[in-house]
Design a protein around this motif. Structure first.
Motif, PDB file in Angstrom:
ATOM      1  N   GLN A 106       0.832  -1.202   0.000  1.00  0.00           N
ATOM      2  CA  GLN A 106       0.000   0.000   0.000  1.00  0.00           C
ATOM      3  C   GLN A 106       0.866   1.251   0.000  1.00  0.00           C
ATOM      4  O   GLN A 106       0.584   2.212  -0.698  1.00  0.00           O
ATOM      5  N   ARG A 107       1.956   1.221   0.783  1.00  0.00           N
ATOM      6  CA  ARG A 107       2.861   2.366   0.823  1.00  0.00           C
ATOM      7  C   ARG A 107       3.461   2.652  -0.553  1.00  0.00           C
ATOM      8  O   ARG A 107       3.617   3.803  -0.937  1.00  0.00           O
ATOM      9  N   VAL A 108       3.789   1.614  -1.280  1.00  0.00           N
ATOM     10  CA  VAL A 108       4.356   1.790  -2.616  1.00  0.00           C
ATOM     11  C   VAL A 108       3.316   2.363  -3.566  1.00  0.00           C
ATOM     12  O   VAL A 108       3.624   3.229  -4.387  1.00  0.00           O
ATOM     13  N   GLN A 109       2.082   1.898  -3.464  1.00  0.00           N
ATOM     14  CA  GLN A 109       1.025   2.429  -4.331  1.00  0.00           C
ATOM     15  C   GLN A 109       0.796   3.910  -4.074  1.00  0.00           C
ATOM     16  O   GLN A 109       0.494   4.662  -5.000  1.00  0.00           O
ATOM     17  N   ASP A 110       0.926   4.336  -2.825  1.00  0.00           N
ATOM     18  CA  ASP A 110       0.708   5.738  -2.477  1.00  0.00           C
ATOM     19  C   ASP A 110       1.920   6.613  -2.782  1.00  0.00           C
ATOM     20  O   ASP A 110       1.817   7.832  -2.774  1.00  0.00           O
ATOM     21  N   GLU A 111       3.068   6.000  -3.050  1.00  0.00           N
ATOM     22  CA  GLU A 111       4.308   6.742  -3.325  1.00  0.00           C
ATOM     23  C   GLU A 111       4.327   7.158  -4.793  1.00  0.00           C
ATOM     24  O   GLU A 111       4.276   6.310  -5.676  1.00  0.00           O
ATOM     25  N   PRO A 112       4.412   8.477  -5.084  1.00  0.00           N
ATOM     26  CA  PRO A 112       4.432   8.915  -6.486  1.00  0.00           C
ATOM     27  C   PRO A 112       5.695   8.470  -7.229  1.00  0.00           C
ATOM     28  O   PRO A 112       5.655   8.249  -8.430  1.00  0.00           O
ATOM     29  N   ASP A 113       6.808   8.331  -6.513  1.00  0.00           N
ATOM     30  CA  ASP A 113       8.056   7.892  -7.145  1.00  0.00           C
ATOM     31  C   ASP A 113       8.534   6.647  -6.408  1.00  0.00           C
ATOM     32  O   ASP A 113       9.050   6.732  -5.294  1.00  0.00           O
ATOM     33  N   ILE A 114       8.370   5.485  -7.046  1.00  0.00           N
ATOM     34  CA  ILE A 114       8.729   4.220  -6.382  1.00  0.00           C
ATOM     35  C   ILE A 114      10.199   4.177  -5.990  1.00  0.00           C
ATOM     36  O   ILE A 114      10.576   3.489  -5.064  1.00  0.00           O
ATOM     37  N   ASN A 115      11.028   4.938  -6.681  1.00  0.00           N
ATOM     38  CA  ASN A 115      12.449   4.956  -6.350  1.00  0.00           C
ATOM     39  C   ASN A 115      12.714   5.605  -4.997  1.00  0.00           C
ATOM     40  O   ASN A 115      13.810   5.489  -4.467  1.00  0.00           O
ATOM     41  N   GLN A 116      11.719   6.276  -4.435  1.00  0.00           N
ATOM     42  CA  GLN A 116      11.873   6.892  -3.126  1.00  0.00           C
ATOM     43  C   GLN A 116      11.438   5.960  -1.994  1.00  0.00           C
ATOM     44  O   GLN A 116      11.565   6.314  -0.828  1.00  0.00           O
ATOM     45  N   ALA A 117      10.931   4.781  -2.320  1.00  0.00           N
ATOM     46  CA  ALA A 117      10.510   3.799  -1.314  1.00  0.00           C
ATOM     47  C   ALA A 117      11.702   2.894  -0.997  1.00  0.00           C
ATOM     48  O   ALA A 117      12.005   1.984  -1.769  1.00  0.00           O
ATOM     49  N   PRO A 118      12.392   3.120   0.125  1.00  0.00           N
ATOM     50  CA  PRO A 118      13.639   2.399   0.394  1.00  0.00           C
ATOM     51  C   PRO A 118      13.465   0.922   0.740  1.00  0.00           C
ATOM     52  O   PRO A 118      14.427   0.171   0.689  1.00  0.00           O
ATOM     53  N   ASP A 119      12.260   0.486   1.052  1.00  0.00           N
ATOM     54  CA  ASP A 119      12.059  -0.904   1.446  1.00  0.00           C
ATOM     55  C   ASP A 119      11.802  -1.839   0.269  1.00  0.00           C
ATOM     56  O   ASP A 119      11.527  -3.013   0.470  1.00  0.00           O
ATOM     57  N   TYR A 120      11.863  -1.319  -0.956  1.00  0.00           N
ATOM     58  CA  TYR A 120      11.559  -2.127  -2.127  1.00  0.00           C
ATOM     59  C   TYR A 120      12.661  -1.992  -3.160  1.00  0.00           C
ATOM     60  O   TYR A 120      13.316  -0.968  -3.277  1.00  0.00           O
ATOM     61  N   PHE A 121      12.840  -3.048  -3.930  1.00  0.00           N
ATOM     62  CA  PHE A 121      13.857  -3.089  -4.974  1.00  0.00           C
ATOM     63  C   PHE A 121      13.293  -2.402  -6.211  1.00  0.00           C
ATOM     64  O   PHE A 121      12.434  -2.942  -6.895  1.00  0.00           O
ATOM     65  N   SER A 122      13.760  -1.191  -6.481  1.00  0.00           N
ATOM     66  CA  SER A 122      13.227  -0.386  -7.573  1.00  0.00           C
ATOM     67  C   SER A 122      14.007  -0.618  -8.873  1.00  0.00           C
ATOM     68  O   SER A 122      15.022  -1.307  -8.887  1.00  0.00           O
TER      69      SER A 122
END
Length: 126
Positions: free
Chosen positions: A2-18
């Motif tokens: 859900q956090r990734v879906q709400d993040e406009p830039d997935i590269n800013q989500a540090p818990d996921y491999f972008s």
């Protein structure tokens, strides 16, 4: 997720491999893979992070790549040549010959990504 879906830039989500993470890992893998066979040998892995790994650490890392059997050597002479010249550096900066990993043991991209994540992730307990 859900956090990734709400993040406009997935590269800013540090818990996921972008995609940026993938691209950096692929470029590093490609730079280390001098013979361009899509496999990192002990000699290739020794160059990681400006020779930051000792030959013993490289041996251990390659020994943990258990999902693929060792690749057979083309010939005994070719296998011996593959191990020649693999050096690291001791504490004084002098060359140290690498101990050969199990004959033919290599690391593919998937294992390299696992290695990078383990090397870089300092917040997850091991």
């Amino acid at each position: 997720l859900q956090r990734v879906q709400d993040e406009p830039d997935i590269n800013q989500a540090p818990d996921y491999f972008s995609y940026n993470d993938f691209y950096v890992a692929w470029c590093l893998f490609w730079e280390l893979d001098e013979d361009e066979d899509s496999q990192l040998s002990a000699a290739d892995l020794l160059r990681y992070n400006n020779y930051a790994l000792s030959p013993q650490a490289v041996q251990r890392v390659l020994a943990l790549c258990l999902d693929r059997p060792p690749a057979p050597a083309a010939s005994p002479a070719a296998a011996d040549d593959a191990d020649d010249g693999a050096t690291g550096h001791d504490a004084d900066g002098g060359p140290v010959a690498a101990q050969a990993a199990p004959r033919g043991r290599t690391m593919g991209y998937e294992d390299f990504v696992r290695f990078l994540i383990a090397e870089e992730d300092k917040v997850t307990p091991s």
